[in-house]
Design a protein around this motif. Sequence first.
Motif: not given
Length: 270
Positions: A255-270
């Motif tokens: 759960r923590l990983h999903r929240v961090l990933t969605a926020h911190l890597r959102a702009e890097r998704r293709p």
Amino acid sequence: MTNVTTPAAGRHHSSDPPGPAWPPEPVSPQQRCWADLRQQVVFRSKRLNVGHMIEADQRFGQRDALGPHGVALFFVCDAPAEPHGYRLHTAYRLWLASPEADDLPGLLGDLTEVTADNIARGTAAGRRWHPLGPDGSMVNGGDLSLPAGAVYVGVGVSTLDSDQGRWQQVGRSLRDVPAGGRQRSAFDLKGQCYALLTDGTALHVDRDPHARLGADGVRCTRSLDPDRISYHNPHEQLTEQGDHPTRQVWRQLARLHRVLTAHLRAERRP
């Protein structure tokens, strides 16, 4: 960024081959890079766990005693001089001892809620929150500042609880002088580490200072050896294995990983 696809590039959606193949498929630079990163995460996690153990032992029973659990955040940045073109940075959070700090799933759940609140509060104020601060920092040790362009690649846990017992029990036993036996130290104790990475890797480390030579205590859903990526892996379902408390740790960490990933890597998704 170099031409080699490294974790820092953010293109992390490929997966290892599902099973054995002959002749073996060529190993891509990206696969070698991620395998190297997994090995580095194992090394950093073990080192953090040892430091956590020693510090908790030194402060045991004092007003500033440490709790048995900590959280680590992993980031990579471009480093062309390194073998795979990136450098790993690790920041961590340790807690003072308290009843709340003894409950690892609860601690992770609370941290997830605080993280989501910080993200929402920053968004409402027109700021982009970052776990290293300056506002609402969720870490208190390790690499507290990052190079420009550093990318989040995962989250981990260091815990002093093991099959030797809960930390409070084991730490107290170090103060006992055995009759005619050798008194143990913190360097004799086991520890555990969990980690989830943005390429889908889950890994668990059973750190045993007295393990036999060659037994590293690592279980991982993906290979740490880039030349064995097509071999059968008995740990592919690692997060669903183990007892109920262990699976709860995996679920809360996810759960923590999903929240961090969605926020911190959102702009890097293709």
